[in-house]
Every structure is written in C-alpha cells, then in structure tokens.
Design a protein around this motif. Structure first.
Motif, PDB file in Angstrom:
ATOM      1  N   LYS A 528      33.118 -23.460 -16.257  1.00 14.81           N
ATOM      2  CA  LYS A 528      32.728 -22.985 -17.578  1.00 14.81           C
ATOM      3  C   LYS A 528      33.809 -23.316 -18.602  1.00 14.81           C
ATOM      4  N   PHE A 529      33.409 -23.958 -19.700  1.00 12.34           N
ATOM      5  CA  PHE A 529      34.266 -24.165 -20.864  1.00 12.34           C
ATOM      6  C   PHE A 529      33.852 -23.136 -21.914  1.00 12.34           C
ATOM      7  N   ASP A 530      34.808 -22.357 -22.407  1.00 10.53           N
ATOM      8  CA  ASP A 530      34.456 -21.373 -23.423  1.00 10.53           C
ATOM      9  C   ASP A 530      35.323 -21.553 -24.668  1.00 10.53           C
ATOM     10  N   LYS A 531      35.116 -20.663 -25.630  1.00  9.58           N
ATOM     11  CA  LYS A 531      35.809 -20.699 -26.922  1.00  9.58           C
ATOM     12  C   LYS A 531      35.574 -22.032 -27.639  1.00  9.58           C
ATOM     13  N   LEU A 532      34.324 -22.452 -27.654  1.00  5.67           N
ATOM     14  CA  LEU A 532      33.965 -23.734 -28.265  1.00  5.67           C
ATOM     15  C   LEU A 532      33.292 -23.565 -29.626  1.00  5.67           C
ATOM     16  N   GLN A 533      33.257 -22.342 -30.124  1.00 12.58           N
ATOM     17  CA  GLN A 533      32.511 -22.097 -31.353  1.00 12.58           C
ATOM     18  C   GLN A 533      33.070 -22.830 -32.572  1.00 12.58           C
ATOM     19  N   MET A 534      34.377 -23.161 -32.530  1.00 14.63           N
ATOM     20  CA  MET A 534      34.979 -23.831 -33.685  1.00 14.63           C
ATOM     21  C   MET A 534      34.820 -25.349 -33.642  1.00 14.63           C
ATOM     22  N   LEU A 535      34.310 -25.870 -32.561  1.00 15.01           N
ATOM     23  CA  LEU A 535      34.110 -27.326 -32.490  1.00 15.01           C
ATOM     24  C   LEU A 535      33.047 -27.762 -33.496  1.00 15.01           C
ATOM     25  N   PRO A 536      33.253 -28.925 -34.148  1.00 17.98           N
ATOM     26  CA  PRO A 536      32.225 -29.427 -35.059  1.00 17.98           C
ATOM     27  C   PRO A 536      30.988 -29.888 -34.292  1.00 17.98           C
ATOM     28  N   LYS A 537      29.842 -29.867 -34.941  1.00 14.42           N
ATOM     29  CA  LYS A 537      28.617 -30.357 -34.317  1.00 14.42           C
ATOM     30  C   LYS A 537      28.742 -31.846 -34.033  1.00 14.42           C
ATOM     31  N   GLY A 538      28.108 -32.273 -32.953  1.00 14.12           N
ATOM     32  CA  GLY A 538      28.175 -33.690 -32.615  1.00 14.12           C
ATOM     33  C   GLY A 538      27.922 -33.932 -31.144  1.00 14.12           C
ATOM     34  N   ILE A 539      28.222 -35.141 -30.673  1.00 16.40           N
ATOM     35  CA  ILE A 539      28.024 -35.546 -29.287  1.00 16.40           C
ATOM     36  C   ILE A 539      29.343 -35.432 -28.529  1.00 16.40           C
ATOM     37  N   TYR A 540      29.263 -34.830 -27.315  1.00 19.00           N
ATOM     38  CA  TYR A 540      30.431 -34.665 -26.451  1.00 19.00           C
ATOM     39  C   TYR A 540      30.064 -35.134 -25.039  1.00 19.00           C
ATOM     40  N   PHE A 541      31.079 -35.255 -24.182  1.00 22.41           N
ATOM     41  CA  PHE A 541      30.844 -35.679 -22.811  1.00 22.41           C
ATOM     42  C   PHE A 541      31.633 -34.797 -21.853  1.00 22.41           C
ATOM     43  N   ILE A 542      30.999 -34.455 -20.731  1.00 21.79           N
ATOM     44  CA  ILE A 542      31.712 -33.855 -19.607  1.00 21.79           C
ATOM     45  C   ILE A 542      32.063 -34.984 -18.652  1.00 21.79           C
ATOM     46  N   LYS A 543      33.340 -35.102 -18.291  1.00 19.21           N
ATOM     47  CA  LYS A 543      33.797 -36.145 -17.377  1.00 19.21           C
ATOM     48  C   LYS A 543      34.473 -35.474 -16.192  1.00 19.21           C
ATOM     49  N   ILE A 544      34.008 -35.795 -14.982  1.00 20.37           N
ATOM     50  CA  ILE A 544      34.535 -35.198 -13.765  1.00 20.37           C
ATOM     51  C   ILE A 544      35.103 -36.307 -12.886  1.00 20.37           C
ATOM     52  N   ILE A 545      36.393 -36.204 -12.576  1.00 24.39           N
ATOM     53  CA  ILE A 545      37.079 -37.197 -11.752  1.00 24.39           C
ATOM     54  C   ILE A 545      37.460 -36.515 -10.442  1.00 24.39           C
ATOM     55  N   SER A 546      36.922 -37.028  -9.327  1.00 25.06           N
ATOM     56  CA  SER A 546      37.123 -36.358  -8.039  1.00 25.06           C
ATOM     57  C   SER A 546      37.074 -37.385  -6.919  1.00 25.06           C
ATOM     58  N   GLY A 547      38.175 -37.496  -6.153  1.00 23.59           N
ATOM     59  CA  GLY A 547      38.185 -38.363  -4.988  1.00 23.59           C
ATOM     60  C   GLY A 547      37.840 -39.805  -5.280  1.00 23.59           C
ATOM     61  N   GLY A 548      38.227 -40.304  -6.417  1.00 18.96           N
ATOM     62  CA  GLY A 548      37.933 -41.678  -6.766  1.00 18.96           C
ATOM     63  C   GLY A 548      36.594 -41.875  -7.430  1.00 18.96           C
ATOM     64  N   SER A 549      35.768 -40.839  -7.476  1.00 20.17           N
ATOM     65  CA  SER A 549      34.467 -40.908  -8.148  1.00 20.17           C
ATOM     66  C   SER A 549      34.571 -40.319  -9.544  1.00 20.17           C
ATOM     67  N   VAL A 550      33.782 -40.853 -10.456  1.00 20.57           N
ATOM     68  CA  VAL A 550      33.748 -40.353 -11.824  1.00 20.57           C
ATOM     69  C   VAL A 550      32.302 -40.043 -12.191  1.00 20.57           C
ATOM     70  N   MET A 551      32.089 -38.834 -12.690  1.00 18.35           N
ATOM     71  CA  MET A 551      30.761 -38.437 -13.164  1.00 18.35           C
ATOM     72  C   MET A 551      30.859 -38.122 -14.646  1.00 18.35           C
ATOM     73  N   THR A 552      29.852 -38.478 -15.404  1.00 15.00           N
ATOM     74  CA  THR A 552      29.812 -38.144 -16.829  1.00 15.00           C
ATOM     75  C   THR A 552      28.434 -37.631 -17.204  1.00 15.00           C
ATOM     76  N   GLN A 553      28.414 -36.786 -18.210  1.00 12.42           N
ATOM     77  CA  GLN A 553      27.162 -36.257 -18.735  1.00 12.42           C
ATOM     78  C   GLN A 553      27.313 -36.001 -20.222  1.00 12.42           C
ATOM     79  N   LYS A 554      26.349 -36.465 -20.995  1.00 13.02           N
ATOM     80  CA  LYS A 554      26.372 -36.258 -22.444  1.00 13.02           C
ATOM     81  C   LYS A 554      25.849 -34.867 -22.777  1.00 13.02           C
ATOM     82  N   VAL A 555      26.538 -34.206 -23.707  1.00 12.17           N
ATOM     83  CA  VAL A 555      26.102 -32.902 -24.202  1.00 12.17           C
ATOM     84  C   VAL A 555      26.166 -32.907 -25.724  1.00 12.17           C
ATOM     85  N   ILE A 556      25.470 -31.994 -26.328  1.00 11.16           N
ATOM     86  CA  ILE A 556      25.367 -31.956 -27.785  1.00 11.16           C
ATOM     87  C   ILE A 556      25.681 -30.563 -28.289  1.00 11.16           C
ATOM     88  N   LYS A 557      26.436 -30.502 -29.364  1.00 14.65           N
ATOM     89  CA  LYS A 557      26.604 -29.227 -30.057  1.00 14.65           C
ATOM     90  C   LYS A 557      25.867 -29.315 -31.394  1.00 14.65           C
TER      91      LYS A 557
END
Length: 557
Positions: A528-557
């Motif tokens: 969980k990522f919290d305290k994000l209320q001050m971020l401006p609206k727009g496109i963001y990405f979650i990036k997960i790096i684990s054991g040589g693998s990389v996962m990404t997912q687009k999210v929107i505020k």
C-alpha cells in the motif's frame, strides 16, 4: 436447528387498506435508503477495518451497506409504530402497532413498499417447546490428569486428535495460530467464559474485542443464567489450557454475540442473527462461526420446509450469503438431524457462500447425527467435515468434557480457517473457502454425507501458495483503486521468497515512493502506498523489481 420462511408473501398475510386485524406485529419493507447516508462517506457507518477488508478484496460498497434511514424511522414512530427491529441488509423494519389509524398513516408513506401482518414473529411462550438442535448434543466429563503432549509445539492433551485430523497442528508449528485474525462467534450465550481458566490468556491479552446481546440488548453475554453452549463452542477455537485443551485458533481475537434464545425457538431469532452479522461486518470481522441452525419452531406455523433449503429463502440464509459478499468467511454447523425424520441441513447451512460443516468421529467416519444434503436445489452439502463426535470442549461445571454435535465440528474448522488466512492474508474469503474444500479427503468425489471430506490444512496452504505457478507476472499485478486519490494498493505474486523493490513513478520517470530491499514471501503480496493526496493528477506507474523480473502497471490519479 431451526427454520424460517423469508418469502414474506408466504409467511405474512398482506395488509389491505381496509383490513381489520387483532395482530400487533408488522413487517415494513422500505423502498430505499434515502439520502441520509452516502456511499462516498462509509466512515460514518463502517469501521476502518471493515473498509480495509473491502479494499483488500476489491468489494465495492452498495446500498445494502447503508444503514436504515433514521428519518424514515422517525416518521414511522410519529405515526404510532413502536420499533422493535431494523435491518440494513434486508432494508426492513419490524414494529408493534395496535392502532388501525396508525396503520393507515403508514400505508400512505411513499418510502414504504409493503406492510405485512406478522403475528408469527411474536414470541409464543404458550407453545409446546421444540427441542433445539444443540439440546440433542451429548456431553461426558473426561479425566485429563495423565494427559501428555502429542505435539512438539503445543500441549494439546486430549484435544490433539481434533487438531491433528485436519493437520492444523502443523500450521500451529509454523507459527500460524490465528494472530491478527478476528472471529465473531454468534451463539446462544457464553455462560461464565470470562471466569474460566481455559480462557485466561484470551482475556488477559485483551483479545475479546467486544460482546453484544441481540436478544436482550444490554444483557451480559457471560451471565450465569444464559446457555453454556457458546462457551463450549468458543473453547474449541480459543481454549488454551495446556495438557487439557488447545483450540484451533488460540491467538485469534474474538467478538462474542448472542442471537439465540435458548429458552424458546421462534422466528425472530433469525432476524437477530442478521443483526449480529451486520454488526460483525461493520466492525471489520474476518470470520463468522455459527453453531446454530433453523428448521422447525415452537409454533408450527413458523416451520420451514425442505423446499426452503434452497439458499435463497430464509432470512438467516439471505443474511449469511450477504455477509460472505461483504468479504467475511461464514462457517456454520450443518445440523444434528441426520438420524431424525428431518435429516437435511438447516438454515443458514444451505447458503451457497456458507461453509457448512458436518461431523465425523475420532477415526474420521461419518457421525450418525450429522445433517446431510443435498440442498433443495440439488447442491452438495455439507461442504466439509471435522471431528464432532466426542470432540473435546471446556464447559461448566465439569471442566473438560467430550461433546458430540456439529456445534463443535464447525468452530474446530473455523479456528483452522483463521490460521490459514493468517498464513495467506492477501487472499479473499472465497479463495480461502475453496482452498479448504479442495484440500479435503473427498475433493475428487464429494457426497452429501461429508461433502468434500475432511480438510488437510497443510494441503490447503500449499494450494494457495502453489497458485503462483500458474501466474503470468505481467498480467497479474493489480492496482486499485484506479484512478486513485490518497492511497494506492498493488497486489502481485512471487514464486519464491526474494528481495523486492516496489516503486511508484510519475510519467517523467521520477520515483515518488520507493520500498527498497523488502524481502517478501512467496504467493500473493499486498503493498500500500499512502499519503498521495498532494500528488498532481496525471499518469503514474507501479514498477516492481524482483529476482531479475520487472513488472509494471499504469495507474491514473
């Protein structure tokens, strides 16, 4: 166990405008919830824990979550109705009324869809008492003086068999004893539980989070005049008296609710249960255990029929399925009618989202008294079975005893389910439900005596962890809510324990939040990522790096 017909048009005679009736109890069905409460501000009627459960399981709020509109209640009172019951899930009000003019006033209110004469909801103390299902259960004091530990971790004493049969002792050895999981026990009373040695650690560590009596509001659920049935049920989960009894979830937390009046059998008890489940939901409870059930009542006019065991008819079953839809794991005794003319399961065990638990003897054989399926609509019930014949319980005044009934097979299973959920906290209630069934001894060939059979909680745990082998990383990172505002949750799977870095990145590649070198366990993970209320609206990405693998997912505020 008991019964009830919720199809109101079958139980209650509809009141016409010109009807003259001597009955004083009426059921009012409301059209809507009005605008007093809103889905946008659930903190007014749900606890933080209840809201978090919905977020974790991605369960949207709906109109059933809103309380009954208090403005409607005020108007009903002003018309002369004495409120004796309200249910937000059923959007129903039950009143006492003895004035025909008041009835006419109510019938003219546009927020009321129907008013039904419901004299059967009044307690008929002059009826011949019907033998309640738990009054058919047997108890026998045992000698525990020479009991020895059979488990390398906990000294179960004579209760070892009921734990070892389902391999929950093995999860206990791994440290999963229910800690952090909240169980609501809805029963007939917890006579003296607060003074018994077997529950010392439960009360000393403040893990009884609350109590409530829905039959007699304000009453003490530990009162010596109440049934000891709930005390015995609780002991199979929360009991912690080394060498005598260790429950299947000795370190879980508990709410203790009374919905059953052990002195009579009447239909309002099903409504009381729904209120208890609603309250459990609002508190953020994870698991509900109920060692009660309904088929027949003191007043035969209230009796259920087998046709009512279809998962959609009785109020308690409708309420139990709604409880499951809110993300709680609902576990219920199958019933003790197996050797009787009525030998089928009882309500709410017929619910399609309710885990009905039958009983076996210490050797794992079907116990003759355990109620059987199928449901009227042809579904296999019970779901699973655990020891309910000669189960070890704590009671008064005899102390540790052997008891026989599905009242005890259900909580033995409930405590084990809590431990399984502790071990796999990011799975939802129905994933836990299905893992338990698929782990059981008859999973490949279920029947209507034992359902899927006797669960193996080591196998159930492996099934949940093993699901990761079928996961495609790039397709199974889930982010919600999306769009987000002040917080964001990411769920993803790992094939093994490994260091993992999770980043929240803006569209320019700048890292907004970063969880570095965090060692995560295999299986489903939840960040969980919290305290994000001050971020401006727009496109963001979650990036997960684990054991040589990389996962990404687009999210929107």
């Amino acid at each position: 166990m008991k019964k009830y017909i919720f199809s109101l048009f079958l139980i209650f005679a509809a009141i016409s405008l010109n009807a003259q009736s001597k009955d004083k109890i009426y059921v009012i069905k409301l059209k809507d919830k009005g605008e007093y409460y809103t889905l946008s501000d659930p903190s007014k009627y749900l606890s933080d824990r209840a809201i978090e459960r919905r977020l974790l399981q991605q369960i949207p709020l709906n109109q059933t979550d809103l309380p009954v509109n208090p403005e409607y209640i005020t108007q009903i009172k002003s018309a002369g109705g004495f409120i004796i019951y309200t249910s937000k899930w059923l959007n129903t009000v039950i009143i006492r009324l003895d004035d025909q003019n008041s009835l006419h006033k109510l019938q003219e209110m546009d927020f009321i869809t129907s008013i039904y004469n419901s004299s059967v909801l009044d307690v008929k103390r002059n009826q011949k008492p019907f033998k309640r299902f738990f009054q058919q259960e047997k108890y026998e004091k045992i000698n525990t003086t020479n009991s020895k530990s059979i488990n390398i971790g906990l000294n179960y004493g004579p209760s070892a068999n009921q734990a070892q049969m389902i391999k929950i002792d093995q999860l206990h050895n791994q440290g999963y004893t229910g800690e952090g999981v909240v169980i609501a026990v809805i029963d007939a009373g917890f006579n003296s539980a607060n003074t018994m040695d077997v529950f010392d650690s439960l009360f000393l560590s403040n893990r009884v989070l609350g109590t409530r009596d829905f039959v007699q509001p304000g009453n003490n659920v530990f009162d010596g005049s109440l049934s000891v049935h709930g005390t015995m049920v609780l002991s199979t989960m929360a009991g912690n008296l080394p060498g005598q009894i260790i429950g299947t979830a000795p370190h879980a937390s508990y709410y203790l609710f009374r919905s059953e009046d052990a002195t009579a059998e009447y239909l309002m008890e099903e409504y009381y249960w729904v209120n208890a489940a609603e309250y459990a939901d609002s508190l953020g409870v994870d698991v509900i255990n109920t060692s009660l059930g309904y088929t027949r009542f003191d007043n035969p006019a209230e009796d259920h029929t087998y046709e009512d065991m279809d998962g959609n008819t009785t109020p308690i079953t409708i309420g139990a399925d709604l409880a499951a839809k809110k993300g709680m794991l609902v576990i219920n005794s199958a019933g003790n009618e197996g050797a009787n003319v009525w030998h089928y399961i009882s309500a709410p065990a017929d619910g399609d989202s309710v885990m009905a638990v039958g009983a076996v003897d210490p050797e794992g054989n079907y116990a003759y008294f355990s109620s059987v399926g199928p449901t009227f609509d042809g579904r296999i019930k019970p779901d699973v079975a655990t020891q309910g014949y000669n189960a070890i319980v704590a009671t008064i005044p005899s102390g540790i005893a052997m008891a026989s009934g599905t009242s005890f097979s259900s909580p033995i299973l409930t405590g084990a389910a809590a431990c399984l959920w502790q071990a796999n906290p990011t799975y939802n209630n129905m994933e836990i439900y299905n893992a338990i069934k698929q782990s059981a001894s008859q999973a490949s060939n279920p029947d209507n005596l034992l359902g899927w059979g006797i669960p193996d909680f080591l196998v159930a745990n492996s099934l949940l962890v093993g699901n990761i082998d079928k996961i495609n990383y790039s397709q199974d990172i889930k982010c919600y809510p999306n769009p987000f505002n002040d917080y964001l949750i990411a769920d993803f799977f790992l094939s093994s324990k490994m260091e993992t870095e999770i980043r929240l990145i803006n569209s320019q590649g700048k890292v907004i939040q970063n969880v570095k070198s965090h060692v995560l366990d295999p299986g489903k993970n939840h960040i969980k990522f919290d305290k994000l209320q001050m971020l401006p609206k727009g496109i963001y990405f979650i990036k997960i790096i684990s054991g040589g693998s990389v996962m990404t997912q687009k999210v929107i505020k």
